[in-house]
Enzyme design. Sequence first.
Site, PDB file in Angstrom:
ATOM      1  NE  ARG A   1      32.882  39.333  24.760  1.00  0.00           N
ATOM      2  CZ  ARG A   1      31.903  40.203  24.574  1.00  0.00           C
ATOM      3  NH1 ARG A   1      30.995  40.387  25.500  1.00  0.00           N
ATOM      4  NH2 ARG A   1      32.024  41.101  23.569  1.00  0.00           N
TER       5      ARG A   1
ATOM      6  CE  LYS B   1      24.046  35.021  27.580  1.00  0.00           C
ATOM      7  NZ  LYS B   1      25.219  34.589  28.465  1.00  0.00           N
TER       8      LYS B   1
ATOM      9  CD  GLU C   1      24.478  31.288  30.333  1.00  0.00           C
ATOM     10  OE1 GLU C   1      24.436  31.870  31.466  1.00  0.00           O
ATOM     11  OE2 GLU C   1      25.113  32.050  29.398  1.00  0.00           O
TER      12      GLU C   1
ATOM     13  CD  GLU D   1      31.691  33.798  27.066  1.00  0.00           C
ATOM     14  OE1 GLU D   1      31.011  33.939  28.038  1.00  0.00           O
ATOM     15  OE2 GLU D   1      31.706  35.061  26.045  1.00  0.00           O
TER      16      GLU D   1
ATOM     17  CG  PHE E   1      32.282  35.939  19.592  1.00  0.00           C
ATOM     18  CD1 PHE E   1      32.071  37.369  19.397  1.00  0.00           C
ATOM     19  CD2 PHE E   1      32.599  35.534  20.826  1.00  0.00           C
ATOM     20  CE1 PHE E   1      32.080  38.245  20.651  1.00  0.00           C
ATOM     21  CE2 PHE E   1      32.856  36.388  21.700  1.00  0.00           C
ATOM     22  CZ  PHE E   1      32.513  37.594  21.752  1.00  0.00           C
TER      23      PHE E   1
END
EC number: 6.5.1.1
Length: 946
Positions: free
Chosen positions: A302, A297, A457, A355, A397
């Site tokens: 985003r 993460k 994270e 991201e 991703f």
Amino acid sequence: MADEGGLETGAHDELKGTEEQAVNFAPSPDFLWLCEQLFAKIDHVQFERANNLLTKPVTARYYEVISNFTTLWRTTVGNNIYPALRLILPYRDRRVFNIKDYTLIKAICAFLKLPKDSSTEKKLINWKQDAGRSVRLSKFCVEEIKKRRSEPQIDRNERITIDDLNGYLDQLAIERTEQGRSFKNLANSDIMNKCLTSMTFLEMQYFFDILLKNRPLGGHEHKLLNCWHPDAQDYLSVVSDLETVAKRLWDPSQRLGNQDLKINIGLAFAPQLATKLHVSYQKIGEKLGWDFFIEEKMDGERIQMHYTNFGSDIKFYSRRATDYTYLYGNNLKTGTLANFINLNKNVKDCVLDCEVVTFDSNNKIVLPFGMVKSSAKNMLSQDGIDTQGFHPLLMVFDVLYLNGATLVDLPYYKRREYLKQILTPTAHRIEIIKSIRANDEQMIKKSLEKALSVGSEGIILKRYDSRYVIASRSDDWIKIKPEYLEQFGENMDLVLMGRDPSKKDSLMLGLLDYEEVIQDSPIMVNSQSSEENSQRFRGFVSLCIIANGISNEEYKEIDRKTKGLWNDSEKIPPLEYMKFGSKVPRQWIDPKKSLILEIKARSLDNTRSSERKFAAGCTLFGGYCRQIREDKNWKTCYTLQEFERAKSGNNWRKRGSSKPQKVISKKRRYNIISSVNKALEDFAELEHRSDIFDGMYFYVLSDYFDGVKRKRIKKSEIQKVIVANGGQLVQNVITRNYNLNDLRIISSRNTVECNSLIVRGYDIISPKWVFDCLLSGKIMKLEPSHCFNFSKQLMDYAYKRIDQYGDPYERDINKYEWSSLTSEKICTTAKQQPDVQFDNSLMDVPHFLFHGRIVFLLSDNNNIQKESFMVDAYGGKVTNELSSANLVIVVGAVTQRRINDIRKQISSEVIKQDHPPRIPDMVSEGWLYDCIKQNTQVAEDNYRLP
């Protein structure tokens, strides 16, 4: 890979056909006409509502005004509403003016030729102190202009039309980008001066709203979109572009299909989000079918990248459709990201889900996004990008669109395969997020341990064959990240319910409460109202009192927006939907007309006093206000149900109790109360069960909160149990046809009515007595746990019936009570300790600032005497054992290697647990100094280390 342009050509042909029909047959109306026919009428409805002048339901009046406007536009102007939409919904418009309150005020002062630091200028700058709740800055400024200028008298043929104004705003947006954002540039702008000298006062007011990107319609955007076309609101959430909506949806009889509500190349859409579940790894694996990808993460923003025409046109959009193209580049030769994109030469068009993180090129590490918030503002200008040794890094991703074909219905593993085929990573600039395929609980633990050891994270689990669902939060994507010790989970958006006025107001905040409604009809997938229809509003329950973290400016903003809405406690609030505990604020406000505040807390306070003080059955410990949520209202605030789920998913410890601690295993605790729950289930129906309460009358005033299981038993359920066992219900104690000795008043909350009965001398029994009678099969003598509010004489009798451990002398205990007593570990010194509750108001005293904090100080040179003294002086404790700490403070310059070693020690606990762990937070020493400076524990987010 799809054929180049195959599907895309058809889509463009269809759009072209609709564009030719979405035309206006009449000249552009005046901007004044728009102000009079829509904006002013909406404001008038708000005025009618505030002054109780409405003759129809307020929603009907809003729809009436908006529907009349859309009909008028169609019949007198045409089918293309885009020119008006840009002005009606300015915050949805793509033009960027970079004008804030201060900039506009200074420009207006220059227009009025006011001397610097004049009283009028100061009044305008501090306008929130004097303006009423419903007054916007635009109206406040116009009132000042009226005092110094006469209203321009404009001939009809010289008025500014809607098209004229859009043209002026287009030029102004270019000026603000090229010439700078200062108020001087705005004051010297020919366009600004042209508008101010050619507009009536009414036009000026809404013109200022447009410049500030405010909402001239308030929160009624959806009503306008629904009146124009039934699919407009859904379509806007997919394309995020007013022009596309206006051109496509000009005919309300032509409805969109499911295919239309998918990705459109070049237009922003709302992405799919991951769910955070408070369940075990085992349950998570079961939800994902034990076949899933594990990804790190990322701590960033985003971003979706739209790549068209072989890279000659590139767009970057944020999660909320903010256009960052000017920042990251609009083609393969510009920007800080676009010029590093290396896609397969056969890729004409594609959409990538990504991201953006900040990469430190000197230390070769990814920085926490919270650390670079201030520099991110500098990055909005081209000069501020790629400086100070760090630059943006795009982590990709997913691929969602490719050469004219949408890929959202393909399984995730197939989309990953396409992504690897079309994108060649560029080190430290454009990379593909690494993933591993997993199928067991152990892999989840090891991946989370590894992620935490490098300061990440957490991780995200994605179902192997999951499809992509736009604008959703799906259980096919699950995020796992640890909760930090001394923090209560996620931030909560709480509604303002009351306040205690003083030099620094204390604000009482609460939760929205609803009950689930069983649906008789199927819920449509695309229905936005399905969730609302499955929930029935019950009211609001008080949760906490907050005073920390609210700046003077925010206090003024709260005062301004709630002016005239406060009621003294002598006036009874609407008890049917406002629930307070024993703590009743000196002033209350209807939550439906109130504000939402974002709150972060250290933990829960579950003490008995807190259980009674607040209707939620507990309160927050160390609550801290992060911000006022302008984008939220009472319908979208944090709910009691969400709060209960967050509590049940974590082992929140009690705070503030000096009573002997009873250590009861979780399994035993649930066994003890299972019979009470069983009783509720058995007596849920109104069929006759027993005669225990025969001849007795009951006046039930409140719900009952089970302090062991943390479950609320509704008032109606208590009443059903009583009736099912022979009791009779009464609705008041004034008119009675029964003997007063047969009456039992039942309550667990200090409601207004309950307090009134207490003042009149009535004794109040806790609902626990009702359920204990059912467990015993007979009427029980009252014990202290049954006495909610009793006279001293009766309380003395009650205490004579139990021993020091609460074991009753005169009745047989059942097997559940026996299990409870034999499993407890009683502190032998309990008798010498006073039976008191810790008063959380003491936390406002500086010496208790770090109460509950156990700090591990990390330093390379062991020079920590100063920081150690500060922690001790303000009520905290310093430890040399990392395992016992709930906070790690890094003092001075510590090597990254040492920090990583500490992280590895912390993350090693992950493998030992079956749930996402709770770990100590790690912050810089700046957190310590800022806490002392502000006399409150500030949020840790901005002090975390890379």
